[in-house]
Design an enzyme around this catalytic site. Structure first.
Site, short mmCIF file in Angstrom:
data_model
loop_
_atom_site.label_atom_id
_atom_site.label_comp_id
_atom_site.label_asym_id
_atom_site.label_seq_id
_atom_site.Cartn_x
_atom_site.Cartn_y
_atom_site.Cartn_z
CB SER A 25 41.69 38.99 24.13
OG SER A 25 43.01 39.43 24.26
CE LYS A 54 39.33 34.60 32.88
NZ LYS A 54 39.97 35.78 32.28
CG HIS A 108 47.78 42.21 24.69
ND1 HIS A 108 46.92 41.34 24.06
CD2 HIS A 108 47.24 42.46 25.91
CE1 HIS A 108 45.90 41.06 24.86
NE2 HIS A 108 46.06 41.74 25.98
NE ARG A 121 41.21 47.47 27.49
CZ ARG A 121 40.60 46.30 27.51
NH1 ARG A 121 40.47 45.60 26.40
NH2 ARG A 121 40.13 45.80 28.63
O1 PNS Z 1 44.82 39.54 30.82
P1 PNS Z 1 44.08 39.45 32.13
O2 PNS Z 1 43.21 38.21 32.15
O3 PNS Z 1 43.33 40.70 32.46
O4 PNS Z 1 45.22 39.24 33.25
C1 PNS Z 1 44.89 39.11 34.61
C2 PNS Z 1 46.13 38.71 35.44
C3 PNS Z 1 46.83 37.53 34.80
C4 PNS Z 1 47.10 39.86 35.51
C5 PNS Z 1 45.66 38.38 36.88
O5 PNS Z 1 44.49 37.63 36.82
C6 PNS Z 1 46.70 37.61 37.67
O6 PNS Z 1 47.77 38.10 37.94
N1 PNS Z 1 46.34 36.38 38.05
C7 PNS Z 1 47.21 35.49 38.79
C8 PNS Z 1 46.58 35.13 40.14
C9 PNS Z 1 46.87 36.21 41.16
O7 PNS Z 1 47.99 36.57 41.42
N2 PNS Z 1 45.79 36.78 41.78
C10 PNS Z 1 45.92 37.77 42.82
C11 PNS Z 1 45.68 39.16 42.29
S1 PNS Z 1 43.94 39.50 42.26
#
Ligand code: PNS
Length: 168
Positions: free
Chosen positions: A129, A41, A17, A90
């Site tokens: 992570s 979560k 990150h 990645r």
């Molecule tokens: O680090 P991660 O868990 O892969 O991040 C995922 C993230 C935070 C980018 C994604 O889950 C997100 O933006 N969630 C907020 C809810 C949202 O906007 N959902 C619609 C898109 S599917």
């Protein structure tokens, strides 16, 4: 001013990150690293802990700001008037999930929120992570994966909890 948001769970932040943060911070006037507060979560670290970790590891990068958000990314980005989301890729295994999120966000924002992808530097391509938490839960060495402060915080968590239940 050109700003971007780098959203994520960051549970915890890894060198992978940080690599994306450093490179994105050079491309934009301001980079907002935003921790998702996801009630669905059970993270290892609270949102406050993750924000503090990120603030610490980015303290030398003057144009990085760390925040948290809940709800839809498009709504949060809209409130901040930011039109770019940054994500790291990645490997091809990340691609389908990332493509889906990027396209959903473009649709939901009516084209106002685009996503740019930075391919993770090869030395961090293996990092996640989840694997950091798993390695630490079994007493493995995570010094190549996360900065010392983060490693200390992970070891502190693992001291008296059965972490196998919260590794996701
Ligand atoms: O680090 P991660 O868990 O892969 O991040 C995922 C993230 C935070 C980018 C994604 O889950 C997100 O933006 N969630 C907020 C809810 C949202 O906007 N959902 C619609 C898109 S599917």
């Amino acid at each position: 001013m050109k700003a971007a948001i780098y959203p994520g769970s960051f549970d915890p932040v890894t060198y992978g990150h940080i690599d994306v943060i450093k490179r994105a911070a050079e491309m934009f006037d301001e980079l907002i690293v935003s921790v998702l507060d996801n009630k669905a979560k059970t993270p290892l670290f609270s949102v406050d802990e993750r924000v503090k970790m990120l603030q610490d590891v980015t303290k030398e990068i003057s144009n990085v700001k760390v925040e948290s958000f809940s709800g839809l990314l498009v709504d949060y980005a809209g409130r901040k008037n930011v039109h770019v989301s940054v994500r790291g890729l990645r490997a091809v295994t990340d691609f389908e999930y990332e493509l889906q999120i990027a396209q959903t966000n473009r649709l939901l924002s009516k084209g106002k929120l685009d996503t740019i992808f930075l391919t993770t530097s090869l030395e961090y391509a293996y990092l996640s992570s989840s694997s950091v938490k798993e390695i630490a839960s079994f007493g493995g060495d995570i010094s190549l994966c996360v900065p010392p402060l983060v490693a200390d915080m992970i070891h502190e968590k693992f001291k008296d909890t059965d972490m196998t239940t919260i590794i996701e």
